[in-house]
Design a protein around this motif. Structure first.
Motif, mmCIF file in Angstrom:
data_model
loop_
_atom_site.group_PDB
_atom_site.id
_atom_site.type_symbol
_atom_site.label_atom_id
_atom_site.label_comp_id
_atom_site.label_asym_id
_atom_site.label_seq_id
_atom_site.Cartn_x
_atom_site.Cartn_y
_atom_site.Cartn_z
ATOM 1 N N HIS A 64 0.837 -1.279 0.009
ATOM 2 C CA HIS A 64 -0.092 0.048 -0.033
ATOM 3 C C HIS A 64 0.936 0.971 -0.074
ATOM 4 O O HIS A 64 1.502 1.404 -0.940
ATOM 5 C CB HIS A 64 -1.020 0.058 0.959
ATOM 6 N N ASP A 96 -1.849 -1.263 -4.218
ATOM 7 C CA ASP A 96 -3.258 -0.925 -4.254
ATOM 8 C C ASP A 96 -3.634 0.358 -3.782
ATOM 9 O O ASP A 96 -2.843 0.880 -3.105
ATOM 10 C CB ASP A 96 -3.941 -2.042 -2.890
ATOM 11 N N ASP A 97 -4.789 0.689 -4.368
ATOM 12 C CA ASP A 97 -5.213 2.214 -3.600
ATOM 13 C C ASP A 97 -4.251 3.363 -4.322
ATOM 14 O O ASP A 97 -4.939 4.359 -4.785
ATOM 15 C CB ASP A 97 -5.222 2.388 -2.193
ATOM 16 N N HIS A 154 -9.301 -1.181 -9.423
ATOM 17 C CA HIS A 154 -9.716 -1.793 -8.021
ATOM 18 C C HIS A 154 -11.074 -1.012 -7.729
ATOM 19 O O HIS A 154 -11.191 -0.756 -6.531
ATOM 20 C CB HIS A 154 -8.620 -0.837 -7.146
ATOM 21 N N HIS A 181 -13.744 2.173 -3.980
ATOM 22 C CA HIS A 181 -13.199 1.389 -3.052
ATOM 23 C C HIS A 181 -14.330 1.202 -1.870
ATOM 24 O O HIS A 181 -14.119 1.642 -0.916
ATOM 25 C CB HIS A 181 -12.054 2.132 -2.351
ATOM 26 N N PRO A 197 -11.542 -4.525 -3.752
ATOM 27 C CA PRO A 197 -11.002 -3.688 -2.743
ATOM 28 C C PRO A 197 -11.566 -4.439 -1.487
ATOM 29 O O PRO A 197 -12.499 -5.181 -1.426
ATOM 30 C CB PRO A 197 -12.220 -2.429 -2.746
ATOM 31 N N TYR A 198 -10.649 -4.362 -0.480
ATOM 32 C CA TYR A 198 -10.766 -5.104 0.900
ATOM 33 C C TYR A 198 -10.336 -6.430 0.469
ATOM 34 O O TYR A 198 -9.423 -6.981 1.042
ATOM 35 C CB TYR A 198 -12.168 -4.704 1.556
HETATM 36 ZN ZN LIG Z 1 -7.773 -1.265 -1.413
#
Ligand SMILES: [Zn+2]
Length: 261
Positions: free
Chosen positions: A38, A97-98, A152, A156, A192-193
């Motif tokens: 991340h 991610d993100d 993604h 989110h 996501p998650y």
């Molecule tokens: Zn994420």
């Protein structure tokens, strides 16, 4: 009082994770791993969860992998390996991610220097928000041959309770925006998650039919587990300070060292 339905989902998550843990122990050796990263914090003291690490530790891990002869796979190479199930050992694929702005400011120069390919799973709504990547920086990443842009979700959100239409909007909305904005083919996906609690069987079935090449979860494991998960819920390894310390010093990794918590 927790509703019965939620309790059952949590149990499902727990059982699935136990199964993945057994696979990891018995079947995970010498299989390619997909690293999940991340953002970065300036010091170890500021890393409050397993999703945060310092750029120095990230660089240490990347240099260690390179020095030890690990092969960095592109998203396409990983896909071919998953399709053909012809596993090679000491291989990894790096994913973010993100997309925090530190991916551009801290990680990207290291990856350029070491020529390590990576996938950036982008959520449209987070772009240009405080601490997240700017459109300009994302454009620069997307132009680089080392970078694969992945989807993604538009916002989110947890997918589990989405209607099929809402899920389509999240996946295709993000995909279309990325493809139009940056002129890329965004055909790889990360939920996501990404745990069982947040992703239902219906979500996984729908992603299978939606034209993506593969989809990643946030559950721990090696891609050998694809005989069990298929291409639509591939496990990854969460990179934390603990993971880097153990991995670079050659200590035996336990399943929980690779977990995102
Ligand atoms: Zn994420």
């Amino acid at each position: 009082m927790i509703p019965v339905k939620l309790r059952l989902i949590r149990e499902h998550n727990r059982i699935y994770k136990c199964w993945m843990r057994m696979l990891w122990r018995w079947y995970g050796k010498d299989a390619p791993i997909v690293l999940m990263v991340h953002g970065f914090k300036p010091t170890k003291e500021e890393c409050k969860s397993a999703f945060e690490m310092t750029a120095a530790s990230f660089e240490r891990l990347m240099r260690h992998l390179t020095d030890q002869g690990w092969r960095a796979l592109t998203n396409n190479e990983l896909h071919e390996m998953v399709e053909s199930r012809s596993w090679q050992n000491k291989c990894f694929h790096l994913t973010f991610d993100d997309i925090y702005d530190t991916v551009y400011t801290e990680a990207f120069p290291i990856l350029k220097a070491l020529q390590i390919p990576f996938t950036a799973f982008v959520t449209k709504e987070l772009v240009d928000k405080p601490n997240y990547i700017t459109s300009e920086h994302l454009k620069e990443l997307s132009y680089d041959p080392l970078c694969t842009i992945g989807v993604h979700g538009l916002q989110h959100k947890v997918f589990r309770n989405f209607t099929p239409e809402e899920m389509d909007e999240q996946c295709f909305g993000d995909r279309e925006w990325l493809e139009q904005q940056f002129g890329v083919k965004a055909d790889t996906f990360a939920f996501p998650y990404g745990r069982i609690v947040e992703v239902s069987n219906a979500n996984r079935r729908q992603i299978k039919q939606s034209g993506f090449s593969m989809a990643f979860s946030a559950l721990e494991g090696t891609v050998r587990a694809s005989w069990f998960t298929g291409k639509w819920f591939l496990p990854r390894v969460n990179v934390s300070e603990t993971f880097v310390d153990k991995f670079t010093s050659g200590k035996r990794l336990k399943y929980k060292d690779c977990e995102g918590r």
